[in-house]
Design a protein around this motif. Structure first.
Motif, mmCIF file in Angstrom:
data_model
loop_
_atom_site.group_PDB
_atom_site.id
_atom_site.type_symbol
_atom_site.label_atom_id
_atom_site.label_comp_id
_atom_site.label_asym_id
_atom_site.label_seq_id
_atom_site.Cartn_x
_atom_site.Cartn_y
_atom_site.Cartn_z
ATOM 1 N N THR A 24 15.993 16.766 -29.691
ATOM 2 C CA THR A 24 14.983 15.920 -29.684
ATOM 3 C C THR A 24 15.539 14.499 -29.237
ATOM 4 O O THR A 24 16.618 14.312 -30.026
ATOM 5 N N GLY A 25 15.047 13.564 -28.406
ATOM 6 C CA GLY A 25 15.943 12.167 -28.345
ATOM 7 C C GLY A 25 14.695 11.082 -28.568
ATOM 8 O O GLY A 25 13.930 11.184 -29.793
ATOM 9 N N ALA A 26 15.366 10.075 -27.906
ATOM 10 C CA ALA A 26 13.668 8.940 -28.402
ATOM 11 C C ALA A 26 12.770 8.961 -28.623
ATOM 12 O O ALA A 26 11.619 8.574 -29.392
ATOM 13 N N THR A 27 12.783 9.393 -26.625
ATOM 14 C CA THR A 27 11.194 9.995 -26.698
ATOM 15 C C THR A 27 10.799 11.009 -25.758
ATOM 16 O O THR A 27 10.269 12.194 -26.080
ATOM 17 N N THR A 28 12.495 11.719 -25.242
ATOM 18 C CA THR A 28 12.587 13.006 -24.418
ATOM 19 C C THR A 28 13.382 13.999 -24.670
ATOM 20 O O THR A 28 14.589 13.448 -25.959
ATOM 21 N N ALA A 29 12.555 15.075 -25.280
ATOM 22 C CA ALA A 29 13.578 16.436 -25.476
ATOM 23 C C ALA A 29 14.082 16.714 -24.591
ATOM 24 O O ALA A 29 13.292 17.471 -23.688
ATOM 25 N N HIS A 30 15.201 17.738 -24.857
ATOM 26 C CA HIS A 30 15.302 18.756 -23.651
ATOM 27 C C HIS A 30 15.683 20.248 -24.595
ATOM 28 O O HIS A 30 15.950 21.013 -25.892
ATOM 29 N N GLN A 43 0.957 -0.840 -0.333
ATOM 30 C CA GLN A 43 -0.231 0.599 0.400
ATOM 31 C C GLN A 43 0.781 1.112 0.358
ATOM 32 O O GLN A 43 1.852 1.172 0.384
ATOM 33 N N ILE A 44 0.616 2.361 -0.746
ATOM 34 C CA ILE A 44 1.199 3.652 -1.080
ATOM 35 C C ILE A 44 0.635 4.521 -0.513
ATOM 36 O O ILE A 44 0.190 4.955 -0.456
ATOM 37 N N SER A 45 1.471 4.948 -0.588
ATOM 38 C CA SER A 45 1.084 7.194 0.121
ATOM 39 C C SER A 45 1.167 7.611 -0.493
ATOM 40 O O SER A 45 0.001 9.148 -0.196
ATOM 41 N N ALA A 46 1.103 7.401 -1.568
ATOM 42 C CA ALA A 46 1.091 7.791 -3.581
ATOM 43 C C ALA A 46 -0.906 8.489 -2.388
ATOM 44 O O ALA A 46 -1.561 7.169 -3.048
ATOM 45 N N ARG A 47 -1.393 9.931 -3.111
ATOM 46 C CA ARG A 47 -3.090 9.530 -2.641
ATOM 47 C C ARG A 47 -3.626 9.299 -4.743
ATOM 48 O O ARG A 47 -4.898 9.260 -4.304
ATOM 49 N N ASN A 48 -3.140 9.505 -5.608
ATOM 50 C CA ASN A 48 -4.170 8.867 -6.301
ATOM 51 C C ASN A 48 -4.046 8.123 -7.246
ATOM 52 O O ASN A 48 -2.463 7.369 -7.508
ATOM 53 N N VAL A 49 -4.406 6.777 -6.619
ATOM 54 C CA VAL A 49 -3.999 5.792 -7.436
ATOM 55 C C VAL A 49 -5.349 4.886 -8.713
ATOM 56 O O VAL A 49 -6.285 4.917 -8.148
ATOM 57 N N ILE A 50 -5.372 6.076 -10.263
ATOM 58 C CA ILE A 50 -6.072 5.924 -11.080
ATOM 59 C C ILE A 50 -6.266 4.063 -11.698
ATOM 60 O O ILE A 50 -4.956 4.136 -12.052
ATOM 61 N N LYS A 51 -7.103 3.467 -11.196
ATOM 62 C CA LYS A 51 -7.584 2.483 -12.832
ATOM 63 C C LYS A 51 -7.269 1.998 -13.813
ATOM 64 O O LYS A 51 -8.385 2.919 -14.261
ATOM 65 N N GLY A 52 -6.640 1.578 -14.633
ATOM 66 C CA GLY A 52 -7.152 1.898 -16.227
ATOM 67 C C GLY A 52 -6.745 0.456 -16.364
ATOM 68 O O GLY A 52 -6.287 -0.218 -16.971
ATOM 69 N N ILE A 53 -6.847 0.790 -17.915
ATOM 70 C CA ILE A 53 -6.164 0.151 -18.656
ATOM 71 C C ILE A 53 -4.673 0.236 -19.702
ATOM 72 O O ILE A 53 -5.053 1.011 -20.506
ATOM 73 N N VAL A 54 -4.251 -0.287 -20.416
ATOM 74 C CA VAL A 54 -3.108 -0.287 -20.556
ATOM 75 C C VAL A 54 -3.206 0.364 -22.648
ATOM 76 O O VAL A 54 -3.149 -1.084 -23.130
ATOM 77 N N VAL A 55 -3.107 1.466 -23.216
ATOM 78 C CA VAL A 55 -3.630 1.306 -24.384
ATOM 79 C C VAL A 55 -2.108 1.607 -25.369
ATOM 80 O O VAL A 55 -2.225 1.285 -26.899
ATOM 81 N N ALA A 56 -1.285 1.920 -24.627
ATOM 82 C CA ALA A 56 -0.102 1.878 -26.265
ATOM 83 C C ALA A 56 1.350 2.593 -25.043
ATOM 84 O O ALA A 56 1.474 2.730 -24.046
ATOM 85 N N ILE A 57 2.339 1.850 -25.401
ATOM 86 C CA ILE A 57 3.112 1.563 -24.433
ATOM 87 C C ILE A 57 4.532 1.720 -25.761
ATOM 88 O O ILE A 57 4.397 1.721 -27.301
ATOM 89 N N GLU A 58 5.141 3.056 -26.466
ATOM 90 C CA GLU A 58 6.381 3.591 -26.678
ATOM 91 C C GLU A 58 7.525 3.426 -25.767
ATOM 92 O O GLU A 58 7.843 4.214 -24.668
ATOM 93 N N THR A 59 8.571 2.301 -26.553
ATOM 94 C CA THR A 59 10.005 2.287 -25.465
ATOM 95 C C THR A 59 10.756 3.365 -26.392
ATOM 96 O O THR A 59 10.913 3.161 -27.802
ATOM 97 N N GLY A 60 11.642 4.049 -25.673
ATOM 98 C CA GLY A 60 12.879 4.435 -26.249
ATOM 99 C C GLY A 60 14.036 4.264 -26.035
ATOM 100 O O GLY A 60 14.103 2.656 -25.339
ATOM 101 N N ALA A 61 14.952 4.731 -26.149
ATOM 102 C CA ALA A 61 16.201 4.162 -25.737
ATOM 103 C C ALA A 61 16.658 3.805 -24.277
ATOM 104 O O ALA A 61 17.558 2.974 -23.752
ATOM 105 N N THR A 62 15.700 4.999 -22.799
ATOM 106 C CA THR A 62 16.252 4.938 -21.496
ATOM 107 C C THR A 62 14.614 5.067 -21.501
ATOM 108 O O THR A 62 14.786 4.143 -19.615
ATOM 109 N N THR A 63 13.836 5.641 -22.038
ATOM 110 C CA THR A 63 12.432 5.987 -21.169
ATOM 111 C C THR A 63 11.747 5.315 -22.306
ATOM 112 O O THR A 63 11.258 5.215 -23.557
ATOM 113 N N ALA A 64 10.526 4.955 -21.085
ATOM 114 C CA ALA A 64 9.446 4.867 -22.135
ATOM 115 C C ALA A 64 8.257 5.813 -21.734
ATOM 116 O O ALA A 64 7.652 5.968 -20.646
#
Lengths: 69, 69, 69, 69, 69, 69
Positions: free
Chosen positions: E18-24, C2-23
């Motif tokens: 501009t990076g793969a997903t993140t820009a500065h 259980q986490i202290s973050a006050r906002n936990v909103i349920k949903g469905i994953v509709v897209a995933i874009e993977t970058g070099a290190t950040t998605a």
């Protein structure tokens, strides 16, 4: 629940300071190493946080900075 | 320079993964306890971060959450 | 967990874009209401996130701003 | 003004709790779905926030985490 | 749109990487004073950011730290 | 100490408002340009912040948004 935050560090709650809306919770994650979290009073209540109980400090990787001497 | 961030934890850089603009730096702050920081590639270069060198993980208290089992 | 973050909103994953290190992960939390999360590629892998699967968007209260027209 | 934050969610202010310096504003973004924002008392005043008025919850994508059961 | 973020600083876009997903995005807010923002590539496109155009750097007060020498 | 945060802006402390746990510190970074930081009361004390003294506003690049008119 499993969370995307890359940093989940186990420790013991060693202090809770409650303010008007914001509380400061201190978690000892290693001998002499204390992490301070500023969270809502509501969260302290709903998680039933108490000094002496185990808890995790959780931090998103994008909120961690690096420093050098 | 002294900073207001309440969490400044000393460790050793154990991994650096550089992306297109964002790098992930892993700092071991205790035996087996690794913290991941997502920072800019520019910061990795300007701080001359290298695996094996000491560094601090720095986190503002308002960016720390608390979790319980 | 259980986490202290006050906002936990349920949903469905509709897209995933993977970058070099950040998605970028998009979660539909209501009809036509999509929330975008920028998380590490590592987190996408360790949570086994996939389009069509349920997931929660989690946000600390201190990271929410308010705007008016 | 148009902002880079990827998450701008319309709702109605349902509660405002003012502390010494920090206020908690709750915005209902869908039936039974309430988002909590921790902002400055100054911001509550300058935006003239009031219970019952429309407002947006605004969150930068890098401040959104993802969780799974 | 008026936002609760207490820091809205006008300047000129002087660089976009501009990076793969993140820009500065770098915004000059005063002579020789440049602020760097890490935002999504999507935001750069939707705001039609371009070098030489005016823009605001926006920061929530809880994301500002203070340091002294 | 050198930090990864890309935005370190020198100024003068022009106001300090202390709350129950959270303080608001205002730093003038240019004539008429004031930045507001929400930090812990503890940090105000440990940095010995005072109105009229020099200080830096420090912001991680991933906490900066961009807006246009």
């Amino acid at each position: 629940m499993q969370i995307s935050a890359r940093n989940v560090i186990k420790g013991i709650v060693v202090a809770i300071e409650t303010g008007a809306t914001t509380a400061h919770v201190k978690i000892e994650i290693a001998a002499g190493q204390v992490v301070t979290a500023a969270i809502t009073n509501d969260a302290v209540a709903s998680l039933k946080l108490e000094v002496g109980k185990p808890a995790y400090a959780v931090v998103k990787a994008s909120d961690v900075m690096v420093a050098v001497d």
